[in-house]
Design an enzyme around this catalytic site. Structure first.
Site, short mmCIF file in Angstrom:
data_model
loop_
_atom_site.label_atom_id
_atom_site.label_comp_id
_atom_site.label_asym_id
_atom_site.label_seq_id
_atom_site.Cartn_x
_atom_site.Cartn_y
_atom_site.Cartn_z
N GLU A 1 18.18 18.73 40.76
CA GLU A 1 17.56 17.86 41.77
C GLU A 1 18.43 17.78 43.02
OE1 GLU A 1 16.85 14.07 39.98
OE2 GLU A 1 15.11 14.76 38.87
N VAL A 2 19.73 17.73 42.84
CA VAL A 2 20.63 17.68 43.99
C VAL A 2 20.50 18.97 44.80
CG1 VAL A 2 23.04 17.59 44.71
CG2 VAL A 2 22.24 16.09 42.90
#
Length: 83
Positions: free
Chosen positions: A59-60
């Site tokens: 997600e990052v």
């Protein structure tokens, strides 16, 4: 049901504090950010903020293009990214 979770949370806080204390004995610098873990000491923004929270590494990494577009589209805002 919410009351049960709230009660459970309050009952677990002493154990969390004990864990934090034991860990900080091995690494004294770990103790410096205790209040942030309980959201008691947070830096307040002087301008409007956009808050983006990512949980996993994927997600990052996946949010990098979104972050760049947000910075370009809202230059007057402060972008806060938490993990």
């Amino acid at each position: 049901m919410r009351n049960i979770y709230t009660l459970l949370l309050y009952l677990l806080v002493p154990f969390v504090l004990l864990r934090l204390y034991l860990r900080s004995r091995k690494a004294p610098a770990y103790r410096q950010r205790w209040l942030e873990r309980f959201a008691w000491k947070m830096n307040r923004a002087n301008k409007p903020s956009i808050w983006l929270h990512a949980v996993s590494v994927g997600e990052v990494l996946g949010s990098a293009p979104l972050i760049q577009k947000l910075l370009d589209a809202y230059p007057q805002h402060q972008l806060v990214v938490t993990t």
